[in-house]
Scaffold this motif. Structure first.
Motif, short mmCIF file in Angstrom:
data_model
loop_
_atom_site.label_atom_id
_atom_site.label_comp_id
_atom_site.label_asym_id
_atom_site.label_seq_id
_atom_site.Cartn_x
_atom_site.Cartn_y
_atom_site.Cartn_z
N GLN A 76 2.27 6.36 -7.00
CA GLN A 76 1.13 6.37 -7.61
C GLN A 76 1.05 5.18 -8.82
OE1 GLN A 76 0.87 10.36 -9.17
NE2 GLN A 76 0.52 11.09 -7.12
N TYR A 80 -6.83 8.11 -2.69
CA TYR A 80 -6.29 7.22 -1.41
C TYR A 80 -5.83 8.10 -0.12
CZ TYR A 80 -3.34 3.99 1.61
OH TYR A 80 -2.70 3.46 2.60
N SER A 81 -5.42 8.97 -0.41
CA SER A 81 -4.93 10.21 0.91
C SER A 81 -6.06 10.27 1.62
CB SER A 81 -4.24 11.44 0.17
OG SER A 81 -3.34 11.17 -0.52
N TRP A 93 1.00 3.92 -3.19
CA TRP A 93 0.34 5.28 -2.62
C TRP A 93 1.28 6.33 -3.29
CZ3 TRP A 93 1.63 7.70 2.35
CH2 TRP A 93 1.02 9.02 2.50
N LYS A 94 2.67 6.10 -2.74
CA LYS A 94 3.84 7.09 -2.84
C LYS A 94 4.35 7.06 -4.35
CE LYS A 94 4.99 8.79 0.91
NZ LYS A 94 4.93 10.48 0.93
N LYS A 106 -7.01 6.62 3.16
CA LYS A 106 -5.99 5.59 3.58
C LYS A 106 -6.15 5.06 4.93
CE LYS A 106 -2.62 9.30 5.15
NZ LYS A 106 -1.23 9.74 4.92
N SER A 123 -5.33 1.69 -2.00
CA SER A 123 -3.87 2.31 -2.29
C SER A 123 -3.68 2.45 -3.88
CB SER A 123 -2.75 1.56 -2.06
OG SER A 123 -2.97 0.35 -2.17
N ASP A 155 0.78 -1.05 0.06
CA ASP A 155 -0.14 -0.19 0.11
C ASP A 155 0.89 1.13 0.02
OD1 ASP A 155 -2.42 -1.23 -0.03
OD2 ASP A 155 -2.43 -1.52 2.06
N TYR A 156 1.97 1.24 0.81
CA TYR A 156 2.84 2.54 0.89
C TYR A 156 3.59 2.66 -0.54
CZ TYR A 156 6.69 5.67 2.55
OH TYR A 156 7.12 6.56 2.76
#
Length: 287
Positions: free
Chosen positions: A151, A185-186, A148-149, A189, A180, A144-145
């Motif tokens: 994209q 997502y932000s 998310w980071k 989350k 994510s 997920d990280y």
């Protein structure tokens, strides 16, 4: 500039170089030790057997950083005390480290395309997503990280979630991808991973990141490739200057200092004291 002045300048240059080299070793040691103990790094490296080789690389980097710290202290002691043995040991260590760095850079240049192809294919991510995503919370949070980071979504794309454990374990996940992978997502989350994410059949293609995480990682490395190359070249150039300063200092320490005028006078007086006085004859011999 006299002999003592030149020797002092060389000592100062060697001390500055040794300090910078020691700081570099401490940074390598601390960063790699943090990577080894960090939860996220351990979870990521445990995702696939192909990543186990990075454990070996981290241990090697920790050992090299520790050796740089130790030999940096030895180099400082040799420069301050003007001792040849510590300076020679430090110089030999620098040569070995330099050769190791050159070999590592050459290996990375040769294997660069293979590394890029292996990562861009995203097979590690794809296998993990299919069998383990949503089953282990720690590893799920790593994916997920990353998604998310960077994209991105999945190893090769969002289709990697089709027939995955995460999709099949819950009817609400049918034709869905995790939060994510969603562009919003932000804002969501903190929702549980069991909740519905984004539909892959949605007509609005802007809801999901279409890029695979393999390509995203490769693009991230390529984006920072120029600064990384500059740092490597700067480190190698710094070491070359360090070689030069240390060799010159060793040569100066091995060479005896030139005699000063006072030393010449003292040597003449000492020699004269050891020689017998010349015979001047009898004062009254000619009378």
């Amino acid at each position: 500039m006299g002999f003592e002045g030149k020797a002092f300048c060389l000592k100062l240059c060697v001390l500055c170089f040794t300090f910078l080299f020691w700081v570099l070793g401490a940074a390598i040691f601390g960063f790699c030790l943090w990577l080894r103990l960090d939860f996220w790094s351990n979870e990521y490296l445990s995702m696939g057997s192909m990543l186990k080789i990075y454990y070996i690389a981290i241990y090697i980097a920790i050992a090299v950083g520790g050796l740089i710290i130790v030999f940096g202290v030895i180099g400082c002691v040799g420069a301050i005390a003007s001792r040849l043995v510590p300076l020679v040991l430090f110089l030999v260590f620098l040569v070995l480290i330099f050769l190791l760095e050159v070999a590592g850079v050459a290996y990375c240049c040769v294997m660069r395309e293979d590394f890029q192809n292996t990562i861009s294919e995203g097979e590690i991510f794809k296998a993990f997503i299919k069998d383990d995503y949503g089953r282990t919370n720690g590893k799920t949070e790593v994916i997920d990280y990353v998604q998310w980071k960077l994209q991105c979504c999945g190893g090769q794309g969002y289709n990697d979630y089709i027939d995955s454990y995460w999709m099949n374990k819950n009817e609400n996940h049918k034709d869905q991808v995790p939060l994510s992978c969603c562009r919003d997502y932000s804002a969501n989350k903190y929702r549980s991973i069991s909740n519905v994410g984004c539909s892959i059949n949605s007509q609005d293609n802007n809801l999901i990141h279409k890029r695979g995480c393999g390509n995203a990682i490769v693009n991230l490395v390529e984006k920072h490739l120029l600064p990384i190359t500059g740092i490597v070249i700067a480190i190698l150039a710094l070491q070359l200057f360090g070689f030069l300063f240390i060799v010159l200092l060793i040569c100066y320490l091995r060479k005896p200092p030139p005699q000063q005028p006072d030393d010449v006078v003292y040597e003449m007086a000492r020699t004269q004291e050891k020689a017998p006085y010349p015979t001047r004859g009898n004062t009254y011999s000619n009378l």
